[in-house]
Motif scaffolding. Structure first.
Motif, short mmCIF file in Angstrom:
data_model
loop_
_atom_site.label_atom_id
_atom_site.label_comp_id
_atom_site.label_asym_id
_atom_site.label_seq_id
_atom_site.Cartn_x
_atom_site.Cartn_y
_atom_site.Cartn_z
N VAL A 17 6.46 7.61 35.83
CA VAL A 17 5.54 8.37 34.97
C VAL A 17 6.01 8.28 33.52
O VAL A 17 7.17 8.56 33.22
CB VAL A 17 5.47 9.85 35.41
N SER A 18 5.09 7.93 32.62
CA SER A 18 5.44 7.82 31.21
C SER A 18 5.89 9.18 30.67
O SER A 18 5.29 10.22 30.99
CB SER A 18 4.21 7.33 30.43
N LEU A 35 1.50 24.99 32.52
CA LEU A 35 2.39 24.78 33.67
C LEU A 35 3.83 24.91 33.19
O LEU A 35 4.38 23.99 32.59
CB LEU A 35 2.15 23.41 34.29
N HIS A 36 4.43 26.05 33.42
CA HIS A 36 5.76 26.33 32.85
C HIS A 36 6.92 25.97 33.78
O HIS A 36 8.02 25.73 33.33
CB HIS A 36 5.85 27.80 32.44
N LEU A 37 6.67 25.96 35.11
CA LEU A 37 7.77 25.63 36.02
C LEU A 37 7.99 24.12 36.02
O LEU A 37 7.04 23.36 36.25
CB LEU A 37 7.44 26.08 37.45
N PRO A 38 9.23 23.67 35.75
CA PRO A 38 9.47 22.22 35.61
C PRO A 38 9.01 21.41 36.83
O PRO A 38 8.41 20.34 36.68
CB PRO A 38 10.99 22.13 35.42
N LYS A 39 9.26 21.92 38.04
CA LYS A 39 8.88 21.12 39.23
C LYS A 39 7.36 21.02 39.34
O LYS A 39 6.81 19.94 39.61
CB LYS A 39 9.46 21.73 40.51
N ARG A 40 6.69 22.13 39.11
CA ARG A 40 5.22 22.12 39.20
C ARG A 40 4.61 21.18 38.15
O ARG A 40 3.70 20.41 38.42
CB ARG A 40 4.69 23.56 39.01
N ARG A 41 5.20 21.25 36.95
CA ARG A 41 4.72 20.38 35.86
C ARG A 41 4.96 18.90 36.20
O ARG A 41 4.07 18.06 36.03
CB ARG A 41 5.50 20.77 34.59
N ALA A 42 6.14 18.60 36.74
CA ALA A 42 6.46 17.21 37.09
C ALA A 42 5.54 16.72 38.22
O ALA A 42 5.05 15.58 38.18
CB ALA A 42 7.92 17.09 37.50
N ARG A 48 -1.41 13.18 38.46
CA ARG A 48 -2.39 12.64 37.49
C ARG A 48 -2.09 11.17 37.18
O ARG A 48 -2.99 10.35 37.10
CB ARG A 48 -2.36 13.45 36.17
N TRP A 49 -0.81 10.87 36.98
CA TRP A 49 -0.41 9.49 36.65
C TRP A 49 -0.82 8.55 37.79
O TRP A 49 -1.41 7.49 37.56
CB TRP A 49 1.10 9.47 36.42
N THR A 50 -0.53 8.96 39.01
CA THR A 50 -0.87 8.12 40.18
C THR A 50 -2.39 8.00 40.31
O THR A 50 -2.92 6.91 40.56
CB THR A 50 -0.26 8.73 41.46
N HIS A 98 1.88 15.19 46.57
CA HIS A 98 3.20 14.80 46.05
C HIS A 98 4.28 15.40 46.95
O HIS A 98 4.14 16.50 47.47
CB HIS A 98 3.43 15.24 44.61
N SER A 99 5.34 14.62 47.13
CA SER A 99 6.46 15.10 47.95
C SER A 99 7.71 14.31 47.57
O SER A 99 7.66 13.07 47.48
CB SER A 99 6.13 14.88 49.43
N GLY A 100 8.80 15.01 47.34
CA GLY A 100 10.09 14.36 47.11
C GLY A 100 10.05 13.31 46.02
O GLY A 100 10.68 12.25 46.14
N GLY A 101 9.30 13.56 44.94
CA GLY A 101 9.24 12.62 43.82
C GLY A 101 8.30 11.45 44.04
O GLY A 101 8.29 10.50 43.24
N HIS A 102 7.48 11.49 45.09
CA HIS A 102 6.49 10.44 45.34
C HIS A 102 5.09 11.03 45.29
O HIS A 102 4.82 12.06 45.93
CB HIS A 102 6.71 9.78 46.70
N GLY A 103 4.23 10.37 44.53
CA GLY A 103 2.83 10.80 44.47
C GLY A 103 2.00 9.88 45.34
O GLY A 103 2.31 8.69 45.49
#
Ligand SMILES: CC(C)(COP(=O)(O)OP(=O)(O)OC[C@H]1O[C@@H](n2cnc3c(N)ncnc32)[C@H](O)[C@@H]1OP(=O)(O)O)[C@@H](O)C(=O)NCCC(=O)NCCS
Length: 232
Positions: A17-18, A35-42, A48-50, A98-103
């Motif tokens: 992700v850019s 979206l303030h929580l870092p995990k939710r934002r990521a 969206r990127w995927t 999304h799960s474990g850093g995979h979209g």
């Protein structure tokens, strides 16, 4: 005969992700700023990127190339994602996971319900199995060799999530109202499934695959389906 439902899917990871925000539309910028929580934002950015890259691929042969910020994915009031191109609702159904850093994203014709899901394969507790699975699913789980139980549990769970997204309900749904039936494929890593929703008798078809410790599923209510890039 019904036309085959063509589904395009794509998996990407967080590292792809850019870091800038130029690929987001102004409305998406506004959504992201809340979206303030870092995990939710990521996770949101990964989805969206995927999704945007899946849309570019989907239209790669038929349209002049779309810029990422011309493609928007906005949540409807029930949380389900909806796709817009140049501000207009696109004639495509979209599902995101999304799960474990995979979209993981699936796109298909919008006259059909569509849901997709990705899950990291991990052991599930006996309470999880008895709380969320139907009696039939629990019996199949018990009869499965212990070494294969984690894949089976995550696969059934993921298929239920895909169906719950196709129904636009998510986990508002009682997961035991969706019965998953895995169909013979002759392969240990991929195959078809059927699902039935006991509340209204609707039935769904789907596909699953397992690779690199993740299970992916797609479900649709169309009678036939053909999936591009499922296992790539
Ligand atoms: C849909 C749901 C089961 C997915 O949960 P999950 O397993 O933690 O997450 P996944 O990564 O597999 O899927 C998340 C995606 O499901 C999609 N989604 C959310 N609600 C959805 C719905 N009602 N129907 C279809 N898809 C939905 C979204 O695209 C979401 O990703 P995004 O918010 O980043 O765009 C869960 O979010 C849910 O039950 N939502 C409905 C209830 C709810 O809390 N709604 C709050 C918003 S109104």
């Amino acid at each position: 005969m019904d036309e085959v439902h063509q589904i395009t899917c794509l998996s990407l990871s967080t590292s792809e992700v850019s870091g800038d925000d130029g690929w987001l539309s102004p409305v998406e910028h506004a959504v992201q700023s809340k979206l303030h929580l870092p995990k939710r934002r990521a996770d949101w950015r990964l989805g969206r990127w995927t999704a945007k890259h899946a849309v570019q691929r989907h239209y790669s042969e038929s349209k002049t190339p779309l810029l990422l910020n011309q493609i928007e994915v906005l949540a409807a009031s029930d949380g389900a994602p909806e796709l817009f191109i140049n501000g207009r609702r696109a004639e495509l159904a979209i599902s995101i996971s999304h799960s474990g850093g995979h979209g993981f994203v699936a796109l298909g014709a919008n006259q059909h319900a569509l849901g997709c899901d990705i899950e990291k394969v991990e052991p599930r507790s006996p309470a999880f199995i008895s709380d969320y699975f139907t009696e039939t699913e629990q019996a199949i789980y018990r009869e499965t060799e212990a070494a294969h139980q984690p894949v089976l549990a995550n696969l059934i769970w993921s298929a239920k999530e895909s169906v719950s997204k196709a129904l636009r309900q998510g986990l508002r749904l009682d997961t035991r109202s969706v019965q998953i039936e895995l169909l013979e494929s002759g392969r240990p890593d991929a195959g078809p499934f059927r699902a039935s929703f006991s509340m209204d008798g609707q039935s769904f078809r789907g596909r699953w695959c397992v690779s690199h410790g993740f299970v992916r599923t797609i479900a649709t209510n169309s009678p036939t389906l053909n999936i591009r890039h499922f296992q790539s």
